[in-house]
Motif scaffolding. Structure first.
Motif, PDB file in Angstrom:
ATOM      1  N   GLU A   1       0.827  -1.203   0.000  1.00 45.52           N
ATOM      2  CA  GLU A   1       0.000   0.000   0.000  1.00 45.52           C
ATOM      3  C   GLU A   1       0.867   1.262   0.000  1.00 45.52           C
ATOM      4  N   ALA A   2       2.112   1.115   0.452  1.00 45.88           N
ATOM      5  CA  ALA A   2       3.002   2.275   0.531  1.00 45.88           C
ATOM      6  C   ALA A   2       3.664   2.611  -0.796  1.00 45.88           C
ATOM      7  N   ALA A   3       3.539   1.735  -1.794  1.00 42.73           N
ATOM      8  CA  ALA A   3       4.259   1.943  -3.056  1.00 42.73           C
ATOM      9  C   ALA A   3       3.956   3.282  -3.722  1.00 42.73           C
ATOM     10  N   PRO A   4       2.690   3.702  -3.856  1.00 43.17           N
ATOM     11  CA  PRO A   4       2.445   4.997  -4.509  1.00 43.17           C
ATOM     12  C   PRO A   4       3.093   6.164  -3.777  1.00 43.17           C
ATOM     13  N   ARG A   5       3.019   6.151  -2.450  1.00 47.15           N
ATOM     14  CA  ARG A   5       3.631   7.235  -1.665  1.00 47.15           C
ATOM     15  C   ARG A   5       5.143   7.219  -1.800  1.00 47.15           C
ATOM     16  N   LEU A   6       5.742   6.041  -1.721  1.00 49.39           N
ATOM     17  CA  LEU A   6       7.196   5.951  -1.816  1.00 49.39           C
ATOM     18  C   LEU A   6       7.676   6.302  -3.217  1.00 49.39           C
ATOM     19  N   TYR A   7       6.887   5.934  -4.224  1.00 52.50           N
ATOM     20  CA  TYR A   7       7.253   6.309  -5.588  1.00 52.50           C
ATOM     21  C   TYR A   7       7.225   7.824  -5.749  1.00 52.50           C
ATOM     22  N   ALA A   8       6.187   8.453  -5.229  1.00 47.52           N
ATOM     23  CA  ALA A   8       6.085   9.909  -5.331  1.00 47.52           C
ATOM     24  C   ALA A   8       7.256  10.589  -4.624  1.00 47.52           C
ATOM     25  N   GLN A   9       7.609  10.076  -3.453  1.00 48.29           N
ATOM     26  CA  GLN A   9       8.764  10.625  -2.732  1.00 48.29           C
ATOM     27  C   GLN A   9      10.037  10.454  -3.544  1.00 48.29           C
ATOM     28  N   ALA A  10      10.204   9.271  -4.117  1.00 46.00           N
ATOM     29  CA  ALA A  10      11.424   8.995  -4.886  1.00 46.00           C
ATOM     30  C   ALA A  10      11.501   9.869  -6.130  1.00 46.00           C
ATOM     31  N   ALA A  11      10.362  10.038  -6.816  1.00 49.73           N
ATOM     32  CA  ALA A  11      10.355  10.859  -8.018  1.00 49.73           C
ATOM     33  C   ALA A  11      10.737  12.298  -7.690  1.00 49.73           C
ATOM     34  N   ALA A  12      10.274  12.787  -6.527  1.00 47.00           N
ATOM     35  CA  ALA A  12      10.575  14.165  -6.130  1.00 47.00           C
ATOM     36  C   ALA A  12      12.005  14.323  -5.629  1.00 47.00           C
ATOM     37  N   ALA A  13      12.615  13.218  -5.199  1.00 43.84           N
ATOM     38  CA  ALA A  13      13.933  13.292  -4.560  1.00 43.84           C
ATOM     39  C   ALA A  13      15.075  12.857  -5.471  1.00 43.84           C
ATOM     40  N   GLN A  14      14.801  12.650  -6.757  1.00 46.87           N
ATOM     41  CA  GLN A  14      15.880  12.251  -7.659  1.00 46.87           C
ATOM     42  C   GLN A  14      16.960  13.342  -7.726  1.00 46.87           C
ATOM     43  N   TRP A  15      18.200  12.920  -7.724  1.00 41.10           N
ATOM     44  CA  TRP A  15      19.308  13.878  -7.736  1.00 41.10           C
ATOM     45  C   TRP A  15      20.276  13.547  -8.868  1.00 41.10           C
ATOM     46  N   ASP A  16      20.883  14.579  -9.368  1.00 40.46           N
ATOM     47  CA  ASP A  16      21.829  14.482 -10.475  1.00 40.46           C
ATOM     48  C   ASP A  16      23.240  14.344  -9.917  1.00 40.46           C
ATOM     49  N   PRO A  17      23.933  13.241 -10.189  1.00 40.67           N
ATOM     50  CA  PRO A  17      25.280  13.053  -9.642  1.00 40.67           C
ATOM     51  C   PRO A  17      26.237  14.201  -9.970  1.00 40.67           C
ATOM     52  N   GLU A  18      26.056  14.811 -11.125  1.00 35.74           N
ATOM     53  CA  GLU A  18      26.954  15.889 -11.512  1.00 35.74           C
ATOM     54  C   GLU A  18      26.689  17.155 -10.710  1.00 35.74           C
ATOM     55  N   ALA A  19      25.401  17.436 -10.468  1.00 39.16           N
ATOM     56  CA  ALA A  19      25.034  18.677  -9.783  1.00 39.16           C
ATOM     57  C   ALA A  19      25.015  18.525  -8.261  1.00 39.16           C
ATOM     58  N   ALA A  20      24.703  17.327  -7.776  1.00 41.29           N
ATOM     59  CA  ALA A  20      24.521  17.147  -6.336  1.00 41.29           C
ATOM     60  C   ALA A  20      25.835  16.962  -5.587  1.00 41.29           C
ATOM     61  N   VAL A  21      26.911  16.673  -6.301  1.00 42.26           N
ATOM     62  CA  VAL A  21      28.212  16.428  -5.679  1.00 42.26           C
ATOM     63  C   VAL A  21      29.224  17.419  -6.254  1.00 42.26           C
ATOM     64  N   ASP A  22      29.972  18.053  -5.388  1.00 39.77           N
ATOM     65  CA  ASP A  22      31.037  18.967  -5.830  1.00 39.77           C
ATOM     66  C   ASP A  22      32.301  18.151  -6.081  1.00 39.77           C
ATOM     67  N   TRP A  23      32.405  17.657  -7.305  1.00 38.49           N
ATOM     68  CA  TRP A  23      33.533  16.788  -7.630  1.00 38.49           C
ATOM     69  C   TRP A  23      34.852  17.549  -7.696  1.00 38.49           C
ATOM     70  N   SER A  24      34.784  18.853  -7.693  1.00 39.56           N
ATOM     71  CA  SER A  24      36.007  19.654  -7.747  1.00 39.56           C
ATOM     72  C   SER A  24      36.513  20.038  -6.358  1.00 39.56           C
ATOM     73  N   ALA A  25      35.825  19.551  -5.319  1.00 38.82           N
ATOM     74  CA  ALA A  25      36.251  19.884  -3.961  1.00 38.82           C
ATOM     75  C   ALA A  25      37.697  19.466  -3.740  1.00 38.82           C
ATOM     76  N   SER A  26      38.463  20.350  -3.136  1.00 40.53           N
ATOM     77  CA  SER A  26      39.893  20.100  -2.938  1.00 40.53           C
ATOM     78  C   SER A  26      40.140  19.408  -1.596  1.00 40.53           C
TER      79      SER A  26
END
Length: 393
Positions: free
Chosen positions: A127-152
């Motif tokens: 029964e939780a699948a629709p709610r968890l899917y909605a949360q996941a869809a809203a929380a998707q993150w872009d590896p390039e933008a979400a992580v500062d790969w240039s951090a020293s």
């Protein structure tokens, strides 16, 4: 009698819509009169009536007259709704002939049956699948933008090697965590779309984890760590489990549940900001995966008598299958100690060792808590948790 004026509009140019609209308003035995000047009206009306089970009476001295007999729309009378009205509750078992039809659609007969073997609602439902899917869809993150790969940052070579070993270990475990839900996507009947949607986004989560862990492992250009035979053997048992519920019990409830503690540990003891960040992002995703697994297992326990016995047997069988393996790669254990130590002194290494020992106790506590939520007694939960693979996942 209902009159349908088509004027010069032919059935092939949209007149069929006006005709079908009139037909839907009538009952068996009613008649409609079609008025039209189209040159091909007679031919097109004959074809339309054959298709829709109507009887056509043509009078050369009068407009075309379509008589609706008992066979009108015969194919639709033989049709059925896929679970009733649109967005209705999922049925207990989805028939093979429904195929890819949307839930609530009117199923026209005649198509070949589909081959989805997971066609029982209780086999895959949460029964939780629709709610968890909605949360996941809203929380998707872009590896390039979400992580500062240039951090020293600058790490001691051996500390960097420890990070690489941990990342190497995480990559192969996330490979399994991606493959397990992906294997079931093509087996679940589309009628249970909420579960399919969640598993698809879970696979997307794991794909991102693979990317960021691999990227961090390769950041310094140093070679990757060791992939232990015992660890791979442990993961292979997850891939070999054909039962949807048992697979998600072993993966999501036990394995990924244990990984919640591990990722939290890595984030807390990370020697650099990139490692801390990717552990944090993966941890937020894994919490949803565990929540889905627990929701599904809670539902299954309430609907299948004897399921807890099957769950316990799955744990014991997996333990027996791995009894002769080394379990967790010693290099991974040592790498975690190094990360927790933070320095190359006897006191720091001792503290790091105690931190990893506490991590293992925390993992055990979490497993027992989830097992108790599924209805196992305190003693059963403790015994079963102790049998969980030494590879963590």
């Amino acid at each position: 009698m209902t009159v349908v004026p088509l004027d010069e509009l032919g059935l092939e140019a949209g007149g069929h819509l006006l005709l079908a609209h009139a037909v839907r308003q009538l009952g068996p035995g009613d008649t409609i009169t079609v008025l039209g000047d189209g040159l091909a009206l007679r031919v097109h009306l004959q074809a339309w009536c054959r298709e829709h089970g109507c009887q056509l009476v043509w009078d050369d001295a009068a407009p075309a007259r379509v008589v609706l007999g008992p066979t009108v729309n015969a194919e639709l009378r033989l049709a059925e709704r896929a679970g009733g009205a649109a967005n209705s509750a999922a049925v207990d078992r989805a028939p093979a002939h429904w195929g890819l039809a949307a839930r609530g659609a009117l199923i026209e007969p005649g198509a070949p049956p589909s081959d989805f073997d997971l066609d029982l609602r209780d086999e895959v439902w949460s029964e939780a699948a629709p709610r968890l899917y909605a949360q996941a869809a809203a929380a998707q993150w872009d590896p390039e933008a979400a992580v500062d790969w240039s951090a020293s940052f600058a790490l001691d070579t051996e500390v960097e090697d420890a990070v690489i070993q941990v990342m190497t270990y995480l990559v192969e475990n996330e490979q399994a965590a991606l493959t397990v839900p992906a294997r079931f996507l093509g087996r679940i009947h589309p009628h249970y779309r909420e579960t399919i949607q969640f598993l698809a986004i879970q696979a997307a989560d794991e794909a991102r984890h693979l990317e960021v862990f691999s990227r961090r492992a390769n950041l310094s250009g140093r070679p990757l760590g060791v992939s232990g035979a015992g660890g791979r053997a442990s993961l292979q048992t997850l891939l070999a489990e054909p039962d949807f519920t048992l697979a998600h019990f072993l993966l999501s409830v036990l394995g990924e549940g244990t990984f919640l503690n591990l990722l939290d540990f890595i984030e807390h003891h990370a020697p650099d900001p990139i490692t801390a960040r990717i552990a944090h992002l993966a941890l937020s995703d894994e919490r949803r995966h565990v929540a889905f697994g627990m929701a599904h297992l809670t539902h299954r326990v309430s609907t299948e008598t004897g399921l807890r016995d099957r769950l316990a047997t799955a744990i014991r069988s997996r333990h027996d299958a791995l009894a002769d393996t080394a379990g967790l790669n010693a290099g991974v254990y040592d790498a975690l100690v190094v990360l927790a130590a933070g320095a190359w002194t006897p006191a720091a290494i001792g503290e790091g060792t105690r931190a990893v020992e506490q991590l293992q106790r925390d993992m055990d506590t979490g497993r027992q808590r989830r097992l108790r939520r599924l209805g196992f007694s305190d003693q059963e939960a403790a015994e079963l948790s102790d049998l969980h693979t030494r590879n963590f996942m």
